[in-house]
Design a protein around this motif. Structure first.
Motif, PDB file in Angstrom:
ATOM      1  N   GLY A   1       0.794  -1.214   0.000  1.00  0.00           N
ATOM      2  CA  GLY A   1       0.000   0.000   0.000  1.00  0.00           C
ATOM      3  C   GLY A   1       0.830   1.269   0.000  1.00  0.00           C
ATOM      4  O   GLY A   1       2.031   1.256  -0.295  1.00  0.00           O
ATOM      5  N   SER A   2       0.199   2.374   0.360  1.00  0.00           N
ATOM      6  CA  SER A   2       0.832   3.700   0.321  1.00  0.00           C
ATOM      7  C   SER A   2       0.757   4.367   1.684  1.00  0.00           C
ATOM      8  O   SER A   2      -0.292   4.342   2.336  1.00  0.00           O
TER       9      SER A   2
ATOM     10  N   ASP B   1      -4.166   1.130  -5.037  1.00  0.00           N
ATOM     11  CA  ASP B   1      -3.879   1.267  -6.464  1.00  0.00           C
ATOM     12  C   ASP B   1      -3.354  -0.062  -7.005  1.00  0.00           C
ATOM     13  O   ASP B   1      -2.398  -0.627  -6.460  1.00  0.00           O
ATOM     14  N   GLU B   2      -3.978  -0.576  -8.047  1.00  0.00           N
ATOM     15  CA  GLU B   2      -3.598  -1.904  -8.554  1.00  0.00           C
ATOM     16  C   GLU B   2      -2.158  -1.972  -9.026  1.00  0.00           C
ATOM     17  O   GLU B   2      -1.565  -3.056  -9.107  1.00  0.00           O
TER      18      GLU B   2
ATOM     19  N   SER C   1       4.924   5.246  -4.589  1.00  0.00           N
ATOM     20  CA  SER C   1       3.500   5.550  -4.406  1.00  0.00           C
ATOM     21  C   SER C   1       3.299   6.967  -3.874  1.00  0.00           C
ATOM     22  O   SER C   1       2.340   7.655  -4.247  1.00  0.00           O
ATOM     23  N   MET C   2       4.195   7.438  -3.025  1.00  0.00           N
ATOM     24  CA  MET C   2       4.073   8.769  -2.443  1.00  0.00           C
ATOM     25  C   MET C   2       4.142   9.866  -3.510  1.00  0.00           C
ATOM     26  O   MET C   2       3.401  10.842  -3.480  1.00  0.00           O
TER      27      MET C   2
ATOM     28  N   ASP D   1       7.262   5.115 -12.917  1.00  0.00           N
ATOM     29  CA  ASP D   1       7.520   3.668 -12.890  1.00  0.00           C
ATOM     30  C   ASP D   1       6.791   2.971 -11.738  1.00  0.00           C
ATOM     31  O   ASP D   1       7.209   1.910 -11.264  1.00  0.00           O
ATOM     32  N   LEU D   2       5.658   3.534 -11.304  1.00  0.00           N
ATOM     33  CA  LEU D   2       4.891   2.978 -10.193  1.00  0.00           C
ATOM     34  C   LEU D   2       4.600   1.491 -10.366  1.00  0.00           C
ATOM     35  O   LEU D   2       4.664   0.707  -9.414  1.00  0.00           O
ATOM     36  N   ILE D   3       4.330   1.087 -11.589  1.00  0.00           N
ATOM     37  CA  ILE D   3       3.945  -0.301 -11.857  1.00  0.00           C
ATOM     38  C   ILE D   3       5.078  -1.294 -11.594  1.00  0.00           C
ATOM     39  O   ILE D   3       4.858  -2.511 -11.527  1.00  0.00           O
ATOM     40  N   GLU D   4       6.306  -0.794 -11.395  1.00  0.00           N
ATOM     41  CA  GLU D   4       7.419  -1.692 -11.084  1.00  0.00           C
ATOM     42  C   GLU D   4       7.155  -2.471  -9.798  1.00  0.00           C
ATOM     43  O   GLU D   4       7.639  -3.590  -9.644  1.00  0.00           O
TER      44      GLU D   4
END
Length: 343
Positions: free
Chosen positions: A96-97, A111-112, A280-281, A286-289
């Motif tokens: 999570g974040s 977020d998925e 995430s913050m 490249d969040l999906i990494e």
């Protein structure tokens, strides 16, 4: 029509963990997913140092219950309209974040792109022990230190993992060994030293004593990489002495003291921080990494390369048990992970 309710554990005020109001059972509105969010039915959670650091006493009061918790394993209940990676019924795990409500609740929005598929060979309790520590260890080794995951590239290379028996250390030790590095862990008690060796440490030294003499005693003058998972300032001089010229040091532990970076200059040593919440913050491109790496962690677990690090499981998920878990972690002497299962 009245909003559907769910159980959660939260806080209004920031008390020492001995205070029964430090974490309390609450009832909240069940959230609904929008955008790329998944609504996850939480089956198990685990506790990390970030939980008690956020909860630590401070002069502040929340107008609504603040929910902590950054390790979840559960089942996707609903998906937002922009989701493409998961469907209802999928079993997932994630951290999570830090900028959103945590996962200590019956249902949770996430977020998925920072969610992975739960390892199929693990139950929810054992899966919940993995996300935060796995992301931290993975990003530390491969993104921050730039270590190749290819064994052939690491022949003859060494890493010193300070705090090898803790949550992140337990995963980092396994990943480093899998990547072909010679792993030297630190521990200070027989049980933690034995745990580190079980997970793949080739050698274990004591982090309360000077590093270099202990390294020389097991055949090494210096190490190529250092991953610091405990008290950056306390180990700073020892790390500067033990690191090889052009080596790299990564730490995940913030410091209240100024660090003398000049100690690294003559050796041209790289120092880098790791925080698994950074992506995430800041919603980095490249969040999906994190989705990809959690899926890779799940694959390695299912293939028997990585093992879960659950050491204590408490049932059910409620304020009383979460206070127990926080208290255990605050001793600084836990080996592996503390997990809570079932509302």
């Amino acid at each position: 029509m009245a909003a559907e309710k769910m159980k959660a554990v939260g806080l209004y005020k920031y008390f020492p963990i001995e205070n029964p109001d430090s974490l309390i059972d609450v009832e909240l509105d069940k959230p609904r997913p929008a955008g790329k969010d998944l609504l996850v039915k939480v089956k198990a959670i685990s506790v990390n140092p970030v939980d008690y650091k956020v909860r630590s006493p401070k002069e502040r009061e929340e107008s609504a219950p603040r929910v902590l918790g950054w390790d979840v394993a559960g089942v996707v209940e609903q998906v937002g309209p922009d989701c493409s990676l998961f469907r209802p019924g999928d079993e997932v795990f994630y951290a999570g974040s830090i900028t959103r409500p945590g996962g200590n609740s019956e249902f949770h929005l996430v977020d998925e792109r920072i969610v992975g598929r739960k390892p199929s060979r693990l139950d929810f309790a054992h899966a919940a022990a993995l996300p935060l520590t796995s992301i931290t260890a993975w990003e530390s080794l491969y993104d921050r230190l730039g270590i190749s995951p290819n064994k052939a590239d690491n022949a003859g290379r060494t890493i010193l993992i300070i705090g090898a028996a803790g949550g992140v250390g337990s995963i980092a030790t396994q990943l480093a060994k899998y990547s072909g590095l010679t792993v030297i862990g630190t521990a200070s008690r027989p049980e933690s030293a034995e745990w580190a060796k079980e997970l793949g440490a080739d050698y274990v030294i004591n982090h309360f004593e000077a590093f270099v003499p202990q390294l020389k005693a097991v055949g090494f003058d210096q190490v190529d990489y250092i991953l610091c998972l405990n008290s950056t300032e306390k180990h700073w001089t020892n790390m500067a002495e033990a690191i090889a010229p052009q080596g790299k040091i990564c730490s995940i532990v913030e410091t209240d003291e100024l660090l003398n970076l000049t100690l690294l200059k003559n050796k041209s040593v790289t120092f880098v921080w790791e925080l698994m919440f950074t992506r995430s913050m800041y919603q980095t491109p490249d969040l999906i990494e994190q989705h990809k790496l959690l899926n890779e962690v799940a694959r390695l677990v299912d293939e028997g390369v990585l093992r879960t690090t659950t050491n204590v499981t408490l049932r059910p998920i409620n304020a009383e048990n979460l206070r127990k878990a926080h208290a255990m972690l605050e001793t600084g002497r836990t080996v592996g992970k503390v997990v809570l299962e079932g509302f």
